[in-house]
Scaffold this motif. Sequence first.
Motif, PDB file in Angstrom:
ATOM      1  N   ALA A  81       0.834  -1.207   0.000  1.00  0.00           N
ATOM      2  CA  ALA A  81       0.000   0.000   0.000  1.00  0.00           C
ATOM      3  C   ALA A  81       0.867   1.255   0.000  1.00  0.00           C
ATOM      4  CB  ALA A  81      -0.928  -0.009   1.215  1.00  0.00           C
ATOM      5  N   PHE A  92      -8.281   4.834 -13.945  1.00  0.00           N
ATOM      6  CA  PHE A  92      -9.162   3.708 -14.260  1.00  0.00           C
ATOM      7  C   PHE A  92     -10.143   4.062 -15.369  1.00  0.00           C
ATOM      8  CE2 PHE A  92      -8.095   3.665  -9.740  1.00  0.00           C
ATOM      9  CZ  PHE A  92      -7.548   2.408  -9.597  1.00  0.00           C
ATOM     10  N   ASN A  96     -13.551   6.347 -11.186  1.00  0.00           N
ATOM     11  CA  ASN A  96     -13.497   6.082  -9.742  1.00  0.00           C
ATOM     12  C   ASN A  96     -13.216   7.322  -8.904  1.00  0.00           C
ATOM     13  OD1 ASN A  96     -14.168   3.384  -9.519  1.00  0.00           O
ATOM     14  ND2 ASN A  96     -12.126   2.727 -10.143  1.00  0.00           N
ATOM     15  N   LEU A  98     -14.782  10.102  -6.057  1.00  0.00           N
ATOM     16  CA  LEU A  98     -15.771  10.095  -4.977  1.00  0.00           C
ATOM     17  C   LEU A  98     -16.733  11.248  -5.202  1.00  0.00           C
ATOM     18  CD1 LEU A  98     -13.440   9.410  -1.912  1.00  0.00           C
ATOM     19  CD2 LEU A  98     -14.668   7.785  -3.342  1.00  0.00           C
ATOM     20  N   ARG A 100     -19.134  12.416  -3.486  1.00  0.00           N
ATOM     21  CA  ARG A 100     -19.566  13.249  -2.356  1.00  0.00           C
ATOM     22  C   ARG A 100     -18.592  14.374  -2.050  1.00  0.00           C
ATOM     23  NH1 ARG A 100     -20.946   8.153   0.094  1.00  0.00           N
ATOM     24  NH2 ARG A 100     -18.880   8.185   0.980  1.00  0.00           N
ATOM     25  N   LEU A 109      -6.733  13.174  -2.220  1.00  0.00           N
ATOM     26  CA  LEU A 109      -6.918  11.925  -1.471  1.00  0.00           C
ATOM     27  C   LEU A 109      -5.640  11.081  -1.276  1.00  0.00           C
ATOM     28  CD1 LEU A 109      -9.151  10.321  -0.040  1.00  0.00           C
ATOM     29  CD2 LEU A 109      -9.632   9.198  -2.205  1.00  0.00           C
ATOM     30  N   ILE A 112      -3.457  12.398   1.480  1.00  0.00           N
ATOM     31  CA  ILE A 112      -3.917  12.135   2.851  1.00  0.00           C
ATOM     32  C   ILE A 112      -3.297  10.836   3.344  1.00  0.00           C
ATOM     33  CG2 ILE A 112      -5.925  11.514   4.267  1.00  0.00           C
ATOM     34  CD1 ILE A 112      -7.601  13.396   2.627  1.00  0.00           C
ATOM     35  N   TYR A 113      -3.343   9.789   2.479  1.00  0.00           N
ATOM     36  CA  TYR A 113      -2.770   8.505   2.890  1.00  0.00           C
ATOM     37  C   TYR A 113      -1.250   8.536   2.894  1.00  0.00           C
ATOM     38  CZ  TYR A 113      -7.525   6.841   2.568  1.00  0.00           C
ATOM     39  OH  TYR A 113      -8.870   6.680   2.766  1.00  0.00           O
ATOM     40  N   GLY A 115       0.288  10.968   4.203  1.00  0.00           N
ATOM     41  CA  GLY A 115       0.634  11.709   5.412  1.00  0.00           C
ATOM     42  C   GLY A 115       1.061  13.143   5.159  1.00  0.00           C
TER      43      GLY A 115
ATOM     44  N   MET B   1      -2.330   8.243   7.828  1.00  0.00           N
ATOM     45  CA  MET B   1      -3.507   9.120   7.856  1.00  0.00           C
ATOM     46  C   MET B   1      -3.818   9.454   9.300  1.00  0.00           C
ATOM     47  SD  MET B   1      -7.226   8.228   6.372  1.00  0.00           S
ATOM     48  CE  MET B   1      -8.357   9.511   5.894  1.00  0.00           C
ATOM     49  N   GLU B   5      -8.300  13.505   9.939  1.00  0.00           N
ATOM     50  CA  GLU B   5      -8.714  13.255   8.557  1.00  0.00           C
ATOM     51  C   GLU B   5      -9.748  12.131   8.518  1.00  0.00           C
ATOM     52  OE1 GLU B   5      -8.170  14.837   5.939  1.00  0.00           O
ATOM     53  OE2 GLU B   5      -6.564  16.176   6.565  1.00  0.00           O
ATOM     54  N   ARG B   8     -12.979  13.410   9.588  1.00  0.00           N
ATOM     55  CA  ARG B   8     -13.601  14.255   8.565  1.00  0.00           C
ATOM     56  C   ARG B   8     -14.270  13.393   7.488  1.00  0.00           C
ATOM     57  NH1 ARG B   8     -11.454  18.705   4.794  1.00  0.00           N
ATOM     58  NH2 ARG B   8     -10.511  16.885   3.853  1.00  0.00           N
ATOM     59  N   THR B  12     -18.255  13.286   6.626  1.00  0.00           N
ATOM     60  CA  THR B  12     -18.732  13.487   5.252  1.00  0.00           C
ATOM     61  C   THR B  12     -19.663  12.345   4.848  1.00  0.00           C
ATOM     62  OG1 THR B  12     -16.546  14.386   4.822  1.00  0.00           O
ATOM     63  CG2 THR B  12     -17.958  14.061   2.917  1.00  0.00           C
ATOM     64  N   ALA B  13     -19.261  11.123   5.197  1.00  0.00           N
ATOM     65  CA  ALA B  13     -20.073   9.957   4.837  1.00  0.00           C
ATOM     66  C   ALA B  13     -21.424   9.999   5.546  1.00  0.00           C
ATOM     67  CB  ALA B  13     -19.334   8.678   5.206  1.00  0.00           C
ATOM     68  N   ARG B 302     -20.316   0.981  -0.550  1.00  0.00           N
ATOM     69  CA  ARG B 302     -19.111   1.752  -0.851  1.00  0.00           C
ATOM     70  C   ARG B 302     -17.914   0.854  -1.162  1.00  0.00           C
ATOM     71  NH1 ARG B 302     -19.977   5.035   4.341  1.00  0.00           N
ATOM     72  NH2 ARG B 302     -17.870   5.850   4.123  1.00  0.00           N
ATOM     73  N   ARG B 304     -16.619  -0.054  -3.969  1.00  0.00           N
ATOM     74  CA  ARG B 304     -15.709   0.541  -4.958  1.00  0.00           C
ATOM     75  C   ARG B 304     -14.862   1.638  -4.337  1.00  0.00           C
ATOM     76  NH1 ARG B 304     -16.898  -0.119 -10.681  1.00  0.00           N
ATOM     77  NH2 ARG B 304     -15.742   1.788 -11.051  1.00  0.00           N
ATOM     78  N   GLU B 305     -15.518   2.434  -3.473  1.00  0.00           N
ATOM     79  CA  GLU B 305     -14.781   3.512  -2.804  1.00  0.00           C
ATOM     80  C   GLU B 305     -13.640   2.922  -1.970  1.00  0.00           C
ATOM     81  OE1 GLU B 305     -17.111   6.123  -0.248  1.00  0.00           O
ATOM     82  OE2 GLU B 305     -15.337   6.385   1.028  1.00  0.00           O
ATOM     83  N   LEU B 308     -10.901   1.766  -4.218  1.00  0.00           N
ATOM     84  CA  LEU B 308     -10.145   2.914  -4.712  1.00  0.00           C
ATOM     85  C   LEU B 308      -9.191   3.439  -3.647  1.00  0.00           C
ATOM     86  CD1 LEU B 308      -9.774   5.245  -6.853  1.00  0.00           C
ATOM     87  CD2 LEU B 308     -11.282   6.540  -5.337  1.00  0.00           C
ATOM     88  N   ARG B 309      -9.714   3.625  -2.431  1.00  0.00           N
ATOM     89  CA  ARG B 309      -8.872   4.145  -1.354  1.00  0.00           C
ATOM     90  C   ARG B 309      -7.670   3.234  -1.130  1.00  0.00           C
ATOM     91  NH1 ARG B 309     -11.006   8.198   1.878  1.00  0.00           N
ATOM     92  NH2 ARG B 309     -13.148   8.779   1.395  1.00  0.00           N
ATOM     93  N   ALA B 314      -4.333   3.539   0.881  1.00  0.00           N
ATOM     94  CA  ALA B 314      -4.889   3.449   2.228  1.00  0.00           C
ATOM     95  C   ALA B 314      -4.480   2.130   2.863  1.00  0.00           C
ATOM     96  CB  ALA B 314      -6.408   3.549   2.177  1.00  0.00           C
ATOM     97  N   ILE B 319      -8.850   2.173   6.611  1.00  0.00           N
ATOM     98  CA  ILE B 319     -10.220   1.833   6.218  1.00  0.00           C
ATOM     99  C   ILE B 319     -11.022   1.404   7.441  1.00  0.00           C
ATOM    100  CG2 ILE B 319     -11.630   0.277   4.803  1.00  0.00           C
ATOM    101  CD1 ILE B 319      -9.947   2.205   3.130  1.00  0.00           C
ATOM    102  N   GLN B 322     -11.829   4.366   9.558  1.00  0.00           N
ATOM    103  CA  GLN B 322     -12.845   5.210   8.926  1.00  0.00           C
ATOM    104  C   GLN B 322     -14.254   4.710   9.265  1.00  0.00           C
ATOM    105  OE1 GLN B 322     -12.513   5.532   4.628  1.00  0.00           O
ATOM    106  NE2 GLN B 322     -14.697   6.016   4.459  1.00  0.00           N
TER     107      GLN B 322
END
Lengths: 223, 396
Positions: A81, A92, A96, A98, A100, A109, A112-113, A115, B1, B5, B8, B12-13, B302, B304-305, B308-309, B314, B319, B322
């Motif tokens: 990862a 992709f 893909n 998000l 929202r 994004l 964020i991962y 850091g 992470m 964050e 947050r 949001t979710a 979610r 797929r989300e 993706l993460r 991630a 995960i 979260q």
Amino acid sequence: MLLVQLANIDKIYQIGRDLKFQALKNINLSIKSGEFVAITGPSGSGKSTLMNILGLLDRPTQGSYELEGQDVARLSEKVMAEIRNKKIGFVFQQFNLLNRTSILDNVALPLIYGGIDGEERIAKAKEALDQVGLSDKLQNRPNQLSGGQQQRVAIARALVTDPQIILADEPTGNLDTKTGQQIMGIFCKLNNSGKTIILITHELEIAKQAKRTIRMRDGEIEK
Amino acid sequence: MNHLETFRVAITAILANKVRAFLTVLGIMIGVLSVILLTSLVSGLKTTITKQIAGLGSNLVIVIPGRIGGARSPGGIQANRLTFADAANLKNKLRQDALVCAVVQKTGTLKRLNINDKGAAIYGVQANYEKIISLKTEKGRFINEADVASGRRVAVIGKTVEKELFGATNPLNQTIKIVGLNYVVIGVGASRGSIFGIDQDNSVLIPLTSAQKQFGITSPNTIYLNALKAENVKDVQAKATAILNKRLTEDDFSVQTQEQALSTIATVTNVLTLGLGGIAAISLIVGGIGIMNIMLVSVTERTREIGLRKALGAQPEDIRNQFLIEAVTLSGIGGIIGIVLGILLSLLINNFLQTTITWWSVILSFGFAMIVGVIFGVAPAVRASRLDPIQALRYE
């Protein structure tokens, strides 16, 4: 400089108790830094499996994979990862994104991962969006954009961590020809500025625009 | 992470699906609300009764029929085997140590001219009742020895009875009908408030002898003994027990000091608190199951989300955190709304019934809600963290 070196890669899926499916057979592949490679082949030829292994989303059953000289064939999920985050940018077919969250947050994004905090993150995301010509849509939602624009956001997200490789899986598959060409234009531009790009596609028109084409069939690279 | 964050992302979710989040939170909210409300009601009841009993004075010893905690405990179906002879016997033998007063109790309707009362508690008492129970007579006088001796039909009425039957009229020397017989009002008692909705002022006191005669009562409901000296309370209790034991068995009566009565009430209210609080806590668990259900749906939705993460780097813990934070946030929001509504509602109820909000119930119910959030959030969160990114990205 040698960026990717695959040697004798096999990928075998166990289906049920007795049935095995060999998705990749003895793959040997070297990709130098700064190349623009298209991997083509009919569906079922193993190109997606190859892409998953190249992108460290999956491990090969056998063989070795060196990325920038580091053996990455059998790493823990955690380290995989980390490498995905730092060294590989994904684009992709389905974009893909998000829906929202804003375009800016979508692009930020991976940081964020990674850091990276606060202002630096925003600045880098803005810079990446600037590179794909979308700096005027920062606060929009992905579903307010056209398909081509959404794919550009996805490319910005792949660029934001300044990765060694951009892996694009059928990036034009969901777009019309004209928009597809625009996206290919962005890839060409990125490659000209030195980025290594590996593109997976079954469209020959698209593959032709890469500088090197690798054809696959039945899990093997065609000579 | 970092956690900020993660938080947050979770918020949001939650905000992305407000109606669903609200419905999910409802279970926890109701749970916390009912824990706070029910415990505040029981604590309020305890406070009121304790105040009333404490107000009787610490010299008090109470004799009631039946054995507390025994097979024929108060409230159970039983024959009252105490007699007026027992009361007279106690009065006689404890003359040097205590004031003794037998009391009978009945409910019945009161009537003046054509005004009907809804029904009131009728107490038949002796003249020293006023002193023993530290009642205050606001207007007129209390029942005296002569009233009791000759069984006069006189009555001391409570404030509520005065208001209902007389309004602004002076009740003194007026006649009322108590269950059909005429009584003359000689006094009005000072207000005593209410216990758990039972109005202590909706009562009328008449001479013991008059009550016995009218209602044919043969057993006192309570015998009050008031020790003349505070240090003699235990002694009076022991003597009274010994005297009664000569004729009765220990299942027939209980002799309690004020202190013991208080501890009995504490025991009863503690059981009530545990029982009601426990029932309310079950709704918290049900709320937790609701959260788990919604979180499992959310993970599936979610997929797929999540894929993706993970592809973007991630870690499985990112995960997991979260989704865990999302579950705990839901239960936390439910807990906070529950606390606010619970406190508001018990303050509202306090206008009719005394409620005492206990801080331990607030903290405990909120803590329990958070724990429920964690427990029921873990399974969906772990499921999300274990998804294979390749499969998840392909999920339609």
